[in-house]
Design a protein around this motif. Structure first.
Motif, short mmCIF file in Angstrom:
data_model
loop_
_atom_site.label_atom_id
_atom_site.label_comp_id
_atom_site.label_asym_id
_atom_site.label_seq_id
_atom_site.Cartn_x
_atom_site.Cartn_y
_atom_site.Cartn_z
N ILE A 599 0.58 -1.20 0.33
CA ILE A 599 -0.23 0.09 0.15
C ILE A 599 0.94 0.93 0.22
O ILE A 599 0.43 2.57 -0.37
CB ILE A 599 -0.74 0.43 1.37
CG1 ILE A 599 -0.27 -0.19 2.38
CG2 ILE A 599 -1.71 -1.32 0.92
CD1 ILE A 599 -0.80 -0.13 4.04
N ASN A 600 2.49 1.38 0.25
CA ASN A 600 2.96 2.18 0.86
C ASN A 600 4.07 2.19 -0.91
O ASN A 600 5.05 3.39 -1.00
CB ASN A 600 3.60 1.85 1.98
CG ASN A 600 2.90 2.36 2.89
OD1 ASN A 600 1.99 3.02 2.83
ND2 ASN A 600 3.22 1.92 3.91
N LEU A 601 3.82 1.13 -1.62
CA LEU A 601 4.86 0.67 -2.84
C LEU A 601 4.72 2.50 -3.57
O LEU A 601 3.72 2.56 -4.63
CB LEU A 601 4.28 0.20 -4.22
CG LEU A 601 5.05 -0.46 -4.95
CD1 LEU A 601 6.66 -0.49 -3.74
CD2 LEU A 601 5.10 -1.57 -5.77
N ASN A 602 5.34 2.77 -3.96
CA ASN A 602 5.84 4.11 -4.87
C ASN A 602 5.28 4.22 -6.25
O ASN A 602 7.11 4.07 -6.75
CB ASN A 602 7.07 4.92 -5.09
CG ASN A 602 7.25 6.82 -4.79
OD1 ASN A 602 6.05 7.04 -6.03
ND2 ASN A 602 8.05 7.41 -4.66
N ILE A 603 4.68 3.90 -6.88
CA ILE A 603 4.47 3.98 -8.16
C ILE A 603 2.51 3.80 -8.07
O ILE A 603 1.99 4.32 -7.61
CB ILE A 603 5.10 1.98 -8.46
CG1 ILE A 603 4.74 1.91 -10.01
CG2 ILE A 603 3.62 1.26 -8.29
CD1 ILE A 603 5.04 0.79 -10.60
N SER A 604 2.00 4.24 -9.67
CA SER A 604 0.69 4.23 -10.57
C SER A 604 0.89 2.94 -10.99
O SER A 604 0.46 3.20 -12.09
CB SER A 604 1.02 5.79 -11.12
OG SER A 604 0.79 6.62 -9.91
N PRO A 605 0.27 1.62 -9.73
CA PRO A 605 -0.06 0.42 -11.27
C PRO A 605 -1.65 0.80 -11.70
O PRO A 605 -2.49 1.80 -11.16
CB PRO A 605 -0.25 0.47 -9.60
CG PRO A 605 -1.31 0.95 -8.69
CD PRO A 605 0.09 2.00 -8.74
N ALA A 645 -0.14 -1.92 -18.75
CA ALA A 645 -0.34 -1.02 -19.43
C ALA A 645 0.71 -0.17 -20.33
O ALA A 645 2.02 -1.20 -20.35
CB ALA A 645 -0.10 0.58 -18.11
N SER A 646 0.44 0.11 -21.10
CA SER A 646 1.30 0.63 -22.89
C SER A 646 2.37 1.56 -22.51
O SER A 646 3.47 1.18 -23.14
CB SER A 646 0.66 0.40 -24.13
OG SER A 646 -0.14 1.69 -23.65
N GLN A 647 2.38 2.86 -21.43
CA GLN A 647 2.91 3.46 -21.60
C GLN A 647 4.29 2.55 -20.71
O GLN A 647 3.79 2.71 -18.64
CB GLN A 647 2.32 4.76 -21.03
CG GLN A 647 1.57 4.60 -19.49
CD GLN A 647 0.00 4.09 -20.18
OE1 GLN A 647 -0.06 3.76 -21.12
NE2 GLN A 647 -1.05 4.68 -19.11
N GLN A 648 5.23 3.46 -20.38
CA GLN A 648 6.13 2.76 -19.02
C GLN A 648 6.21 3.81 -18.13
O GLN A 648 5.22 5.03 -18.28
CB GLN A 648 7.82 3.24 -19.37
CG GLN A 648 8.02 4.67 -19.33
CD GLN A 648 9.76 4.23 -20.21
OE1 GLN A 648 9.99 3.13 -20.82
NE2 GLN A 648 10.50 5.17 -19.83
N LYS A 649 6.12 3.36 -16.82
CA LYS A 649 6.58 3.94 -15.79
C LYS A 649 7.34 3.99 -14.41
O LYS A 649 8.42 2.88 -15.11
CB LYS A 649 4.86 4.16 -15.40
CG LYS A 649 4.60 1.95 -14.47
CD LYS A 649 2.99 2.06 -14.17
CE LYS A 649 2.73 0.38 -14.31
NZ LYS A 649 1.62 0.56 -14.39
N THR A 650 7.81 4.48 -13.35
CA THR A 650 9.20 4.44 -12.89
C THR A 650 8.60 4.02 -10.93
O THR A 650 7.48 4.55 -10.93
CB THR A 650 9.37 5.99 -12.43
OG1 THR A 650 9.36 6.02 -13.65
CG2 THR A 650 10.24 5.79 -12.31
N LEU A 651 9.44 2.92 -10.70
CA LEU A 651 9.12 2.90 -9.63
C LEU A 651 10.45 3.01 -8.37
O LEU A 651 11.09 3.04 -9.05
CB LEU A 651 8.63 0.93 -9.34
CG LEU A 651 9.10 0.15 -8.05
CD1 LEU A 651 7.82 0.42 -6.90
CD2 LEU A 651 9.85 -1.25 -8.18
N VAL A 652 9.22 4.19 -7.42
CA VAL A 652 10.78 4.21 -6.76
C VAL A 652 10.83 3.80 -4.89
O VAL A 652 9.65 3.63 -4.98
CB VAL A 652 10.06 6.39 -6.58
CG1 VAL A 652 10.88 6.87 -6.06
CG2 VAL A 652 10.25 6.78 -8.31
N PHE A 653 11.16 3.83 -4.66
CA PHE A 653 12.36 3.54 -3.37
C PHE A 653 12.70 4.63 -3.05
O PHE A 653 13.86 5.23 -3.85
CB PHE A 653 13.43 1.75 -3.48
CG PHE A 653 12.03 1.15 -3.40
CD1 PHE A 653 11.30 0.07 -3.09
CD2 PHE A 653 12.89 0.13 -5.24
CE1 PHE A 653 11.40 -1.27 -3.35
CE2 PHE A 653 12.44 -1.18 -5.71
CZ PHE A 653 11.74 -1.67 -5.11
#
Length: 653
Positions: A599-605, A645-653
């Motif tokens: 629930i705290n994962l920094n990404i837009s799933p 999703a077709s567009q890329q996104k970023t997972l941030v720690f």
């Protein structure tokens, strides 16, 4: 004092196409014909068997064109629009009445040719997802080149009589030109993989047990060259090796093996060309050179920015004392395998590359230390001095939280001298020289002996005074100078950023025998793992192949060990990381010291995104929350993120 040069030893192979594990093909070096075939068979035999039902899931890794679309070589139109596409996991056959109904599992070496023996029936290296109707049309006919087509698929694949010039006149199936090499290399793999294991196999118009008939191998060797290895095949080969069977298709890694085995007239090239590039952070790339005796090997060194080529070292593999003479960047291959290495050194000094630089914001009790000379263009942009008195003598770098990340800069070494301080240049063209100003003039001088400087911290920055002149930055001339006392106030103040010692932490690692999904939480390298694990390390893989050098924060690595083990790594702790997530499968690893709730994962799933752990735990995003058996991520563990999703996104720690 001047820092010692950093030495980097880089070793590379003379041949190689994909990201091949170090030493994987050593046993094949120097061999041709049947001897090479036997050697390759022994390298790739005994692979891990994938259950037939699990092939559907494997296609997600091996034949995913992107967006979950099946990479079907019987319907695909490279650089064009396919007549139809299939979604992985959704359009499996089933019944079919025409093209475009569903996809199934095509055995490029038909099962009837090996009497449906269990192991080859599930061998991913020759099994591809293809349209069911086209697969049925091909049946168990040989591959070939069609003289006159009796049927043509929507992407141009053909069924019909074989061209007489090939030496066969029966019915053949001809894939489109863009994929002929793929199928050729798959069939060559089968011939070598099951060499001497084919006693219960049948025969066909293309094969005699595992042997390819002369007309067929001649055609396949041509296809192998006319349609070279693609990135698609490289990725597929790596996925099968890493995630499933743990063996490779030698003809994807080394397409030249085809003629070396089956062409009696094959001759090695007269020369080899090899380039060795220095690697960041001291990584070491090692393999064995496999040219043929008498060939001229041409060497090229490609140093990274901040490093210079030092020297070549060519020696008998396994016997470093037996060296080979290199003249004018080339040598003649002897009658034994050799290792080629290049030594690179840091260019004319420079700082050691460990630790960042932090802004001086108050007067220290002692100014001794290593610093960057900086003009702050704005709050986030630094002009870092490059060690000369020329115009534009700076590189622009980012400032974050009063810190500049180390990048092999020219630095100032400040030391006590006659009650004040000397300032010596460390790196660059003026390495080892001392800075001083001239009373009554604007200049930046470089001397061979120490000169006295007075340092103090003021509200606008650091004040450095030499012979009554003050160090400043001139924005009009874009240079650093000592300015005379009557004019320095018209120039811009300078800042000093002091080098910090890197923080060190430890990571406790526990690995099971076999494959482990692992992630580093401290800065470490492949070489560190090789040192601590020794012979217990069987393989290490990243999503992009075999890693070398420094390991990346936020990435997962799959480590295969012979026995279970536990050990400790030490290094600078990873405090942040960002991972680019693209459509489909993405490996990532959890850093830090504490578990991270999803629930705290920094990404837009996106709805349908999945996260999978090695033990089978999973979580699926339903549009509002993560649901499943996996609720948190553990530091030091690796995971797979499947993005819809077709567009890329970023997972941030």
């Amino acid at each position: 004092m001047k820092k010692p040069f950093l030495l980097f030893l880089l070793i590379a192979t003379l041949t190689g196409f994909a990201q091949i594990p170090n030493g994987y093909y050593n046993a094949a070096n120097g061999k041709t014909g049947d001897e090479l075939k036997v050697a390759l068979h022994n390298i790739i035999k005994g692979h891990t068997r994938v259950d037939y039902g699990d092939l559907w899931d494997a296609f997600w890794s091996t034949d995913n064109k992107g967006n979950g679309v099946v990479w079907d070589m019987y319907s695909d139109v490279p650089s064009g629009t396919p007549p139809y596409t299939y979604s992985l996991g959704e359009d499996q056959c089933g019944n079919y009445d025409s093209e475009g109904d569903c996809y199934n599992r095509e055995h490029s070496w038909p099962q009837s040719w090996f009497n449906s023996q269990t192991i080859p029936s599930c061998d991913l290296h020759h099994i591809f997802p293809t349209d069911g109707w086209v697969n049925m049309k091909r049946g168990n006919n040989p591959f070939g080149e069609v003289q006159s087509a009796s049927w043509t698929s929507q992407n141009g694949s053909k069924l019909g009589n074989c061209k007489s010039s090939l030496g066969y006149s029966g019915t053949v199936f001809e894939p489109i030109d863009a994929y002929k090499g793929d199928f050729a290399r798959a069939l060559m793999y089968m011939s070598v993989r099951y060499y001497s294991e084919d006693s219960n196999w049948g025969s066909s118009d293309m094969t005699n047990k595992s042997e390819l008939l002369p007309w067929a191998i001649a055609m396949l060797m041509n296809w192998n060259e006319q349609d070279p290895v693609s990135q698609k095949e490289i990725n597929r080969n790596n996925a099968i090796y890493t995630d499933y069977q743990h063996n490779r298709n030698p003809f994807v890694d080394h397409p030249e093996y085809a003629r070396m085995i089956w062409d009696e007239n094959w001759q090695p090239p007269t020369t080899y060309n090899i380039a060795i590039a220095s690697c960041e952070h001291g990584e070491v790339c090692s393999d064995v050179a496999t040219a043929t005796e008498g060939q001229t090997v041409n060497l090229t060194a490609e140093p990274d920015n901040g490093y210079e080529f030092g020297s070549w070292n060519v020696y008998k593999t396994g016997a470093p004392s037996v060296t080979v003479t290199v003249n004018n960047n080339s040598f003649v291959m002897p009658a034994y395998n050799v290792t080629v290495s290049a030594t690179f050194v840091a260019s004319s000094g420079g700082n050691t590359g460990n630790g960042d630089f932090v802004k001086v914001t108050s007067t220290p009790s002692n100014w001794s230390g290593e610093y960057l000379l900086v003009y702050e263009n704005n709050a986030t942009s630094a002009y870092v001095w490059t060690g000369t008195n020329n115009h534009n003598c700076y590189v622009e770098k980012n400032i974050s939280n009063n810190t500049i990340a180390d990048d092999g800069f020219v630095t100032l070494v400040i030391e006590l001298y006659e009650g004040n301080y000397s300032i010596k240049v460390n790196g660059g063209t003026n390495d080892g020289k001392y800075l001083y100003g001239t009373s009554g003039s604007n200049a930046l001088n470089f001397g061979s002996s120490p000169s006295e400087n007075v340092l103090s911290f003021e509200t606008d920055g650091v004040k450095i005074v030499s012979n009554t002149s003050v160090m400043r930055y001139n924005t009009a001339e874009s240079w650093f100078r000592y300015y005379k006392s009557t004019t320095y106030s018209g120039q811009q103040p300078i800042q000093l950023y002091k080098k910090t010692e890197p923080q060190t932490d430890t990571q406790s690692v526990t690995l099971e025998a076999g494959w482990n999904w692992w992630a580093p939480t401290v800065a470490t390298s492949v070489e560190a793992l090789q040192t601590v694990l020794g012979d217990n390390l069987h393989a290490i893989q990243s999503q992009n192949g075999t890693p070398t050098g420094g390991l990346v924060a936020g990435q997962m690595y799959k480590i295969q060990t012979t026995t279970a083990c536990a050990f400790t790594l030490s290094g600078t702790p990873f405090t942040n990381a960002s991972v680019t997530i693209t459509n489909g499968i993405n490996w990532f690893g959890c850093i830090g010291t504490e578990s991270l709730l999803l629930i705290n994962l920094n990404i837009s799933p996106a709805t349908g995104d999945k996260i999978i752990s090695q033990d089978g735990g999973f979580a699926v995003y339903n549009g509002t929350a993560w649901k499943g058996t996996l609720t948190s991520l553990q530091p030091g563990k690796g995971y797979v993120y499947y993005s819809t999703a077709s567009q890329q996104k970023t997972l941030v720690f």
